[in-house]
Write a protein that holds these residues in place. Structure first.
Motif, PDB file in Angstrom:
ATOM      1  N   GLY A  22      77.101  55.714 -50.913  1.00  0.00           N
ATOM      2  CA  GLY A  22      76.154  56.189 -49.773  1.00  0.00           C
ATOM      3  C   GLY A  22      75.121  55.266 -49.336  1.00  0.00           C
ATOM      4  N   GLY A  23      74.299  54.612 -50.423  1.00  0.00           N
ATOM      5  CA  GLY A  23      73.337  53.876 -50.256  1.00  0.00           C
ATOM      6  C   GLY A  23      73.679  52.612 -49.203  1.00  0.00           C
ATOM      7  N   LEU A  24      75.035  52.056 -49.723  1.00  0.00           N
ATOM      8  CA  LEU A  24      75.366  50.817 -49.078  1.00  0.00           C
ATOM      9  C   LEU A  24      75.604  51.108 -47.614  1.00  0.00           C
ATOM     10  CD1 LEU A  24      76.299  47.960 -49.339  1.00  0.00           C
ATOM     11  CD2 LEU A  24      79.020  48.938 -50.247  1.00  0.00           C
ATOM     12  N   ALA A  25      76.228  52.363 -47.513  1.00  0.00           N
ATOM     13  CA  ALA A  25      76.805  52.664 -46.222  1.00  0.00           C
ATOM     14  C   ALA A  25      75.460  52.715 -45.179  1.00  0.00           C
ATOM     15  CB  ALA A  25      77.530  54.017 -46.184  1.00  0.00           C
ATOM     16  N   ARG A  26      74.249  53.345 -45.790  1.00  0.00           N
ATOM     17  CA  ARG A  26      73.084  53.364 -44.911  1.00  0.00           C
ATOM     18  C   ARG A  26      72.675  52.127 -44.712  1.00  0.00           C
ATOM     19  NH1 ARG A  26      70.847  57.647 -43.380  1.00  0.00           N
ATOM     20  NH2 ARG A  26      71.208  59.720 -44.451  1.00  0.00           N
ATOM     21  N   ARG A  27      72.860  51.027 -45.765  1.00  0.00           N
ATOM     22  CA  ARG A  27      72.465  49.714 -45.429  1.00  0.00           C
ATOM     23  C   ARG A  27      73.044  49.189 -44.254  1.00  0.00           C
ATOM     24  NH1 ARG A  27      68.885  47.262 -48.969  1.00  0.00           N
ATOM     25  NH2 ARG A  27      70.053  45.141 -48.568  1.00  0.00           N
ATOM     26  N   LEU A  28      74.423  49.607 -44.210  1.00  0.00           N
ATOM     27  CA  LEU A  28      75.069  48.733 -43.106  1.00  0.00           C
ATOM     28  C   LEU A  28      75.024  49.772 -41.753  1.00  0.00           C
ATOM     29  CD1 LEU A  28      78.373  48.334 -45.140  1.00  0.00           C
ATOM     30  CD2 LEU A  28      76.664  46.819 -44.068  1.00  0.00           C
ATOM     31  N   GLY A  29      74.028  50.723 -41.614  1.00  0.00           N
ATOM     32  CA  GLY A  29      73.950  51.533 -40.549  1.00  0.00           C
ATOM     33  C   GLY A  29      74.660  52.621 -40.289  1.00  0.00           C
ATOM     34  N   GLN A  30      75.363  53.142 -41.504  1.00  0.00           N
ATOM     35  CA  GLN A  30      76.320  54.000 -41.343  1.00  0.00           C
ATOM     36  C   GLN A  30      75.734  55.542 -42.063  1.00  0.00           C
ATOM     37  OE1 GLN A  30      79.144  54.373 -39.712  1.00  0.00           O
ATOM     38  NE2 GLN A  30      79.185  52.158 -39.126  1.00  0.00           N
ATOM     39  N   PRO A  31      76.212  56.652 -41.444  1.00  0.00           N
ATOM     40  CA  PRO A  31      75.909  57.837 -42.517  1.00  0.00           C
ATOM     41  C   PRO A  31      76.183  57.543 -43.992  1.00  0.00           C
ATOM     42  CG  PRO A  31      76.939  58.677 -40.508  1.00  0.00           C
ATOM     43  CD  PRO A  31      77.196  56.874 -40.508  1.00  0.00           C
ATOM     44  N   ALA A  32      75.491  58.199 -44.904  1.00  0.00           N
ATOM     45  CA  ALA A  32      75.917  58.212 -46.480  1.00  0.00           C
ATOM     46  C   ALA A  32      77.203  58.786 -46.613  1.00  0.00           C
ATOM     47  CB  ALA A  32      74.654  58.962 -47.191  1.00  0.00           C
ATOM     48  N   VAL A  33      77.575  59.863 -45.810  1.00  0.00           N
ATOM     49  CA  VAL A  33      78.765  60.428 -46.119  1.00  0.00           C
ATOM     50  C   VAL A  33      80.177  59.364 -45.805  1.00  0.00           C
ATOM     51  CG1 VAL A  33      79.280  61.161 -43.819  1.00  0.00           C
ATOM     52  CG2 VAL A  33      79.963  62.510 -45.522  1.00  0.00           C
ATOM     53  N   VAL A  34      80.079  58.431 -45.025  1.00  0.00           N
ATOM     54  CA  VAL A  34      80.895  57.447 -44.883  1.00  0.00           C
ATOM     55  C   VAL A  34      81.111  56.837 -46.202  1.00  0.00           C
ATOM     56  CG1 VAL A  34      81.778  55.255 -43.825  1.00  0.00           C
ATOM     57  CG2 VAL A  34      80.887  57.196 -42.384  1.00  0.00           C
ATOM     58  N   GLY A  35      80.011  56.261 -46.990  1.00  0.00           N
ATOM     59  CA  GLY A  35      80.320  55.666 -48.177  1.00  0.00           C
ATOM     60  C   GLY A  35      80.784  56.617 -49.196  1.00  0.00           C
ATOM     61  N   GLU A  36      80.409  57.889 -48.995  1.00  0.00           N
ATOM     62  CA  GLU A  36      80.926  58.607 -50.318  1.00  0.00           C
ATOM     63  C   GLU A  36      82.251  59.295 -50.143  1.00  0.00           C
ATOM     64  OE1 GLU A  36      77.889  61.882 -49.547  1.00  0.00           O
ATOM     65  OE2 GLU A  36      76.336  60.885 -50.673  1.00  0.00           O
ATOM     66  N   ILE A  37      82.810  59.244 -49.073  1.00  0.00           N
ATOM     67  CA  ILE A  37      84.371  59.568 -48.677  1.00  0.00           C
ATOM     68  C   ILE A  37      84.957  58.320 -49.098  1.00  0.00           C
ATOM     69  CG2 ILE A  37      85.863  59.947 -47.030  1.00  0.00           C
ATOM     70  CD1 ILE A  37      83.859  61.428 -45.349  1.00  0.00           C
ATOM     71  N   VAL A  38      84.424  57.045 -48.849  1.00  0.00           N
ATOM     72  CA  VAL A  38      85.140  55.798 -49.380  1.00  0.00           C
ATOM     73  C   VAL A  38      85.255  55.646 -50.826  1.00  0.00           C
ATOM     74  CG1 VAL A  38      85.215  53.317 -49.392  1.00  0.00           C
ATOM     75  CG2 VAL A  38      84.780  54.483 -47.053  1.00  0.00           C
ATOM     76  N   ALA A  39      83.965  56.123 -51.514  1.00  0.00           N
ATOM     77  CA  ALA A  39      83.986  56.149 -52.885  1.00  0.00           C
ATOM     78  C   ALA A  39      84.991  57.164 -53.605  1.00  0.00           C
ATOM     79  CB  ALA A  39      82.791  56.963 -53.221  1.00  0.00           C
ATOM     80  N   GLY A  40      85.215  58.186 -53.019  1.00  0.00           N
ATOM     81  CA  GLY A  40      86.515  59.036 -53.307  1.00  0.00           C
ATOM     82  C   GLY A  40      87.639  58.421 -53.461  1.00  0.00           C
ATOM     83  N   VAL A  41      87.708  57.985 -52.286  1.00  0.00           N
ATOM     84  CA  VAL A  41      89.280  57.227 -52.210  1.00  0.00           C
ATOM     85  C   VAL A  41      89.418  55.961 -53.070  1.00  0.00           C
ATOM     86  CG1 VAL A  41      90.591  55.875 -50.383  1.00  0.00           C
ATOM     87  CG2 VAL A  41      89.194  57.676 -49.578  1.00  0.00           C
ATOM     88  N   LEU A  42      88.481  55.285 -53.275  1.00  0.00           N
ATOM     89  CA  LEU A  42      88.396  54.131 -54.243  1.00  0.00           C
ATOM     90  C   LEU A  42      89.021  54.799 -55.697  1.00  0.00           C
ATOM     91  CD1 LEU A  42      85.538  51.853 -52.818  1.00  0.00           C
ATOM     92  CD2 LEU A  42      87.975  51.635 -52.568  1.00  0.00           C
TER      93      LEU A  42
END
Length: 416
Positions: A22-42
């Motif tokens: 989630g923090g990585l997604a925010r650093r890339l200018g994305q909502p944290a939820v994008v990173g969290e969903i990707v984490a679930g997929v990974l």
């Protein structure tokens, strides 16, 4: 013996990975939820082999994780309900009315047409149920994630931000109503119970429970003890409401959502903010990441065939085009200038966690198969990730103008 230590280790892994992604997604200018969903997929078979996934998430632990995920979704839908600005829905102008109508109708129509082409390879259950569900899934806008994007971009309180939030709220109300119909079709054995008891349930909630909530909010003490008692009442109420709609054969998310709407219309901003401050840490930090993981365990993108990648491309193009074209056409009919209509179309393409909840319902009911579910999850992530870059190009900060008398709407967009 149940492996409690494995459950605790899995929860720790979920919390840490969700926070990092989630923090990585925010650093890339994305909502944290994008990173969290990707984490679930990974954490699922997309990256790990089924054998490794089975070791990390043992079969004995998964039912408990699924139960925690269900509680998280119920709390999330409650928060979505509390953030629904009913006053804004009643007071929407021409732009809001036409944009909401077209931004829902066009994705529904194109989604239904696309579903008809996917019937042969993915149909489960009745054809009407599959087509209607797929159309609804294509029409969703993630209201909480959109609110967070608007807040992060400094659009809260502007004409564009307020219009987008109101349109998203209307689109989601229409989508939830249609999803209720899909659930009724998919659970036809209990359709009579649904028809007989749903209307009295809503009447009781509005005429009896809402006044009681309003009275309890007024009597709420200013100290921690009073606030704690009121929160316990609210928490018990939303869980009972969710349990009742689930017992009806509808789905627990509808009961949680309705209870949130009742709180929003009875407690006032201060009470609503107090309750959400207590719900969000548990829901956002622990329970929703567990939901992402459980969703990720069913997704295997590594084994997609060339035909399925082609289906994904068609789904993405249809989803983006339908929502954008619908919002743009509606906004222009409502009198908004071309640049504003384009910006509104980009904003309403946000799908995020709300889309994931809808897809989870479809998978649970057996309307979607696991392959199509995986493709739709990718669509949800991609359309949400596109919103930020498009907004940067279409609506630079220096050209934003505050709306006269505009409110903050969903002030936080806390699910982002």
């Amino acid at each position: 013996m149940f492996p409690t230590h494995m459950l605790l280790l899995d929860l720790a892994l979920v919390v840490v990975l969700a926070k990092v992604m989630g923090g990585l997604a925010r650093r890339l200018g994305q909502p944290a939820v994008v990173g969290e969903i990707v984490a679930g997929v990974l954490l699922g078979p997309t990256l790990l082999s089924p054998a490794v996934t089975a070791v990390v998430f043992p079969v004995e632990v998964r039912p408990v994780l699924s139960a925690l995920a269900g509680v998280g979704v119920a709390l999330f839908m409650f928060v979505v309900g509390t953030e629904l600005d009913v006053g804004a829905l009643r007071g929407g102008g021409r732009v809001t009315v036409w944009t909401s109508l077209f931004a829902t109708a066009v994705p529904l129509a194109l989604g239904a047409l696309l579903a008809a082409t996917l019937l042969a390879g993915h149909q489960r259950g009745s054809a009407p149920g599959f087509v209607l569900f797929f159309a609804v899934a294509m029409s969703v806008t993630a209201f909480p994630v959109l609110a967070r994007i608007i807040a992060d971009r400094g659009l809260t309180g502007t004409r564009m931000g307020s219009t987008a939030l109101t349109c998203a709220a209307v689109c989601d109300v229409l989508a939830w109503a249609l999803l209720a119909l899909v659930v009724a079709l998919a659970t036809g054995a209990r359709l009579q119970w649904w028809l007989l008891l749903l209307v009295p349930y809503v009447v009781v909630m509005v005429t009896l429970v809402r006044p009681l909530l309003r009275r309890a909010a007024r009597l709420r003490g200013s100290g921690e003890a009073g606030g704690g008692l009121f929160f316990a009442v609210v928490l018990a109420g939303l869980l009972l409401s969710a349990a009742f709609t689930d017992w009806l054969g509808l789905h627990y998310i509808f009961g949680a959502f309705l209870f949130g709407v009742l709180l929003a219309t009875s407690g006032g901003d201060e009470v609503r903010a107090c309750v959400i401050r207590r719900v969000e840490p548990l829901c956002g930090t622990l329970l929703l990441p567990v939901y992402f993981v459980m969703a990720g365990l069913t997704i295997d993108l590594s084994g997609l065939s060339a035909g399925e990648w082609g289906e994904l491309a068609v789904i993405l193009v249809t989803a983006v085009t339908a929502k954008f074209a619908g919002a743009y056409a509606g906004a222009r009919i409502g009198g908004l200038d071309a640049r504003g209509a384009v910006t509104l179309g980009a904003l309403l393409n946000t799908r995020g966690l709300t889309e994931l909840v809808v897809l989870g319902v479809g998978l649970e009911l057996g309307v979607l198969d696991e392959r199509l579910y995986a493709l739709m999850v990718v669509m949800a992530v991609v359309t949400t990730a596109l919103t930020g870059p498009l907004l940067n190009r279409l609506h630079p900060a220096e050209q934003r103008a505050p709306a006269a008398g505009a409110t903050a709407g969903a002030a936080a967009g806390r699910a982002g």
